[in-house]
Design a protein around this motif. Structure first.
Motif, mmCIF file in Angstrom:
data_model
loop_
_atom_site.group_PDB
_atom_site.id
_atom_site.type_symbol
_atom_site.label_atom_id
_atom_site.label_comp_id
_atom_site.label_asym_id
_atom_site.label_seq_id
_atom_site.Cartn_x
_atom_site.Cartn_y
_atom_site.Cartn_z
ATOM 1 N N PHE A 4 -5.260 -5.093 -4.918
ATOM 2 C CA PHE A 4 -6.305 -4.131 -5.253
ATOM 3 C C PHE A 4 -6.366 -2.923 -4.316
ATOM 4 C CE2 PHE A 4 -7.951 -8.302 -6.788
ATOM 5 C CZ PHE A 4 -7.953 -8.009 -8.145
ATOM 6 N N GLY A 5 -5.667 -2.979 -3.196
ATOM 7 C CA GLY A 5 -5.742 -1.872 -2.246
ATOM 8 C C GLY A 5 -4.960 -0.665 -2.696
ATOM 9 N N ASP A 6 -5.454 0.541 -2.360
ATOM 10 C CA ASP A 6 -4.721 1.763 -2.693
ATOM 11 C C ASP A 6 -4.452 2.635 -1.466
ATOM 12 O OD1 ASP A 6 -7.279 2.561 -2.180
ATOM 13 O OD2 ASP A 6 -7.626 3.517 -4.118
ATOM 14 N N SER A 7 -4.995 2.249 -0.306
ATOM 15 C CA SER A 7 -4.712 2.958 0.938
ATOM 16 C C SER A 7 -5.099 2.062 2.102
ATOM 17 C CB SER A 7 -5.501 4.270 1.020
ATOM 18 O OG SER A 7 -6.852 4.012 1.373
ATOM 19 N N HIS A 8 -4.817 2.539 3.306
ATOM 20 C CA HIS A 8 -5.133 1.750 4.500
ATOM 21 C C HIS A 8 -6.633 1.553 4.670
ATOM 22 C CE1 HIS A 8 -5.782 5.833 6.027
ATOM 23 N NE2 HIS A 8 -6.518 5.301 6.975
ATOM 24 N N GLN A 9 -7.441 2.347 3.969
ATOM 25 C CA GLN A 9 -8.897 2.204 4.081
ATOM 26 C C GLN A 9 -9.372 0.819 3.658
ATOM 27 O OE1 GLN A 9 -10.823 4.420 5.457
ATOM 28 N NE2 GLN A 9 -9.304 6.062 5.649
ATOM 29 N N LEU A 34 0.812 -1.217 0.000
ATOM 30 C CA LEU A 34 0.000 0.000 0.000
ATOM 31 C C LEU A 34 0.846 1.269 0.000
ATOM 32 C CD1 LEU A 34 -2.793 -1.025 2.565
ATOM 33 C CD2 LEU A 34 -2.913 -1.039 0.066
ATOM 34 N N GLY A 35 2.160 1.105 0.065
ATOM 35 C CA GLY A 35 3.055 2.259 -0.029
ATOM 36 C C GLY A 35 3.429 2.887 1.299
ATOM 37 N N TYR A 36 3.257 2.162 2.403
ATOM 38 C CA TYR A 36 3.616 2.702 3.710
ATOM 39 C C TYR A 36 4.957 2.140 4.177
ATOM 40 C CZ TYR A 36 -1.337 3.915 3.745
ATOM 41 O OH TYR A 36 -2.579 4.414 3.417
ATOM 42 N N ASP A 37 5.556 2.818 5.140
ATOM 43 C CA ASP A 37 6.688 2.242 5.860
ATOM 44 C C ASP A 37 6.110 1.329 6.936
ATOM 45 O OD1 ASP A 37 8.734 3.479 4.462
ATOM 46 O OD2 ASP A 37 8.761 5.243 5.766
ATOM 47 N N ALA A 38 6.282 0.037 6.776
ATOM 48 C CA ALA A 38 5.697 -0.941 7.694
ATOM 49 C C ALA A 38 6.788 -1.437 8.641
ATOM 50 C CB ALA A 38 5.100 -2.109 6.915
ATOM 51 N N PHE A 39 6.585 -1.212 9.936
ATOM 52 C CA PHE A 39 7.576 -1.578 10.949
ATOM 53 C C PHE A 39 7.059 -2.723 11.809
ATOM 54 C CE2 PHE A 39 8.918 2.637 9.837
ATOM 55 C CZ PHE A 39 10.294 2.636 9.993
ATOM 56 N N VAL A 40 7.897 -3.733 11.966
ATOM 57 C CA VAL A 40 7.592 -4.813 12.892
ATOM 58 C C VAL A 40 8.119 -4.421 14.266
ATOM 59 C CG1 VAL A 40 9.748 -6.117 12.646
ATOM 60 C CG2 VAL A 40 7.606 -7.343 13.079
ATOM 61 N N ALA A 41 7.582 -5.026 15.324
ATOM 62 C CA ALA A 41 8.052 -4.747 16.687
ATOM 63 C C ALA A 41 9.567 -4.902 16.758
ATOM 64 C CB ALA A 41 7.378 -5.692 17.675
ATOM 65 N N SER A 42 10.210 -3.989 17.498
ATOM 66 C CA SER A 42 11.677 -3.966 17.537
ATOM 67 C C SER A 42 12.277 -5.288 17.998
ATOM 68 C CB SER A 42 12.152 -2.827 18.443
ATOM 69 O OG SER A 42 11.635 -2.983 19.757
ATOM 70 N N ASN A 43 11.578 -6.007 18.893
ATOM 71 C CA ASN A 43 12.112 -7.273 19.390
ATOM 72 C C ASN A 43 11.727 -8.463 18.514
ATOM 73 O OD1 ASN A 43 9.469 -6.816 20.206
ATOM 74 N ND2 ASN A 43 9.636 -8.124 22.003
ATOM 75 N N ASP A 44 11.062 -8.192 17.375
ATOM 76 C CA ASP A 44 10.693 -9.261 16.437
ATOM 77 C C ASP A 44 11.445 -9.151 15.111
ATOM 78 O OD1 ASP A 44 8.901 -10.394 18.204
ATOM 79 O OD2 ASP A 44 7.166 -9.304 17.422
ATOM 80 N N ARG A 45 12.375 -8.232 15.013
ATOM 81 C CA ARG A 45 13.062 -8.013 13.733
ATOM 82 C C ARG A 45 13.865 -9.231 13.283
ATOM 83 N NH1 ARG A 45 13.540 -3.212 11.354
ATOM 84 N NH2 ARG A 45 15.575 -3.762 10.505
#
Length: 416
Positions: free
Chosen positions: A400-405, A265-276
């Motif tokens: 098919f998604g274009d945003s978090h909506q 969707l074009g976002y910066d997706a971050f996982v929990a710091s202790n799950d990297r």
């Protein structure tokens, strides 16, 4: 008795001991500290504002104890001493207003205390009031407020302590608890290199001994009944470990889907710091999540807690949170809700969406928790998404998604 250093070595080497399954690298344990601290603050506020109920059920105190009980293992049954027993009038902090205020003041002073001497004075002051049924079970709350100063306390820990130090300390006495604490701190200081500043490690050793999952002498003299009990305990622990491994795999799978969708969707997706360091389907999360976490305008403790949220979506190359997801598998729905509300209070602008991602089998539990009066008053909109639907529709959302909506196609929304 075996040499203590040898016992500690065996304790740490056993992959099924609470040291390895609860104390070390346990996401829920790490996340619990701030969650419980904020929950205790809510108890204090409720008592101050005279909104604390005359029953344990539905109270903010129940919330705190359930968050502690989610730690499993060491804290099973932690809520029992606080259940309101009307026939016995214990613990007498529900109907007696003076006792209720004293308990609230004790908790507030312990939260704000800067030294162990201050907290010990508060314990002595509370003990002097002789509030019926309010004993050192409170120490398990103190542990999550000050883990380097006060060990948790329950029957198994006392039994293990007595076996380890050839003592006869009793369960329901603050005086006995403080003596146990002194011995554990002194012992921990001697073996800190093998244990931890956090007193949960040495309390876990006592728990292992107290539940006979770990023997301190020769087992050749065990009776048949004792041996059968020991074997059942070992089998139970092995099943618990297998179940937790399966839950971890499911947890990682859901994080993988959320990272994948967020990227698409074009976002910066971050996982929990202790799950990297985790991975799923051959994809390392460290490769799916940007290296540098956005600078957030909040205090360091809050920022560290936010980094532990399972998955966060930010607007590209900004510090603007778009979506936050907490993946809740078995018993951590309470704390997941509170972490999302923490984020809402800390940095929310009103445009974010918060989600619990839960197993299908727990849908009723989620609805029940989101409907609790103590949660509803927080007024944070939280939706939930079922594991099966996220798994089934992941690729379609990416395509098919274009945003978090687009996530609202999956969510079920409850106004908390």
């Amino acid at each position: 008795m075996k040499n203590l250093l040898q016992l500690i070595t065996e304790y740490k080497a056993d992959t099924q001991s609470v040291y390895n399954t609860w104390f070390i690298d346990n996401d829920q344990r790490l996340k619990a500290f701030r969650t419980i601290r904020r929950g205790v603050s809510q108890v204090v506020d409720d008592i101050k504002n005279k909104t604390f109920p005359n029953d344990f059920k539905g109270s903010s105190l129940e919330f705190v104890l359930n968050c502690i009980a989610e730690q499993k293992q060491v804290f099973i049954g932690v809520s029992h001493p606080f259940y309101w027993k009307p026939k016995l009038r214990i613990p007498d902090i529900y109907e007696n207003q003076s006792n209720k205020i004293a308990f609230g003041q004790f908790l507030e002073n312990c939260i704000n205390a800067k030294s162990e001497e201050q907290i010990i004075k508060e314990i002595v002051r509370l003990d002097a009031l002789k509030i019926k049924g309010l004993g050192p079970a409170v120490a398990s709350i103190l542990y999550f407020l000050h883990p380097t100063l006060f060990p948790p306390f329950n029957t198994a820990i006392v039994n293990g302590f007595n076996a380890l130090f050839n003592d006869k300390k009793k369960l329901g006495s603050w005086t006995e608890y403080l003596k146990i604490r002194e011995v554990l701190i002194e012992t921990n200081n001697k073996h800190k290199a093998q244990l931890s500043n956090d007193l949960g490690a040495i309390a876990g050793l006592c728990f292992e001994i107290g539940t006979q999952k770990m023997l301190i002498g020769n087992d050749e003299y065990l009776s048949e009944n004792e041996r059968n009990k020991l074997e059942k305990n070992i089998e139970k622990r092995q099943k618990e470990i297998q179940d937790e491994k399966q839950e971890e795999n499911l947890h990682s799978e859901m994080q993988f889907h959320l990272l994948k969708i967020g990227q698409s969707l074009g976002y910066d997706a971050f996982v929990a710091s202790n799950d990297r360091s985790r991975s799923y389907a051959g994809s390392n999360f460290s490769f799916m999540s940007p290296d540098k976490f956005p600078a957030i305008d909040c205090d360091k403790e809050t920022a560290n807690t936010i980094k532990l949220i399972d998955v966060l979506w930010f607007e590209k190359e900004t510090n603007t949170v778009i979506c936050a997801f907490e993946v809740e598998k078995s018993t951590s729905i309470y704390s997941g809700i509170l972490r999302l509300t923490d984020l809402s209070y800390s940095i929310a602008t009103g445009n974010e969406t918060f989600y619990l991602v839960v197993p299908d089998s727990r849908e009723k539990d989620v609805i029940s928790q989101l409907s609790r009066p103590s949660i509803k008053q927080i007024k944070t909109p939280i939706g939930y998404i079922l594991f099966s639907e996220l798994r089934q529709h992941c690729d379609a959302l990416c395509k098919f998604g274009d945003s978090h909506q687009i996530m609202k196609k999956l969510q079920k929304l409850y106004e908390v």
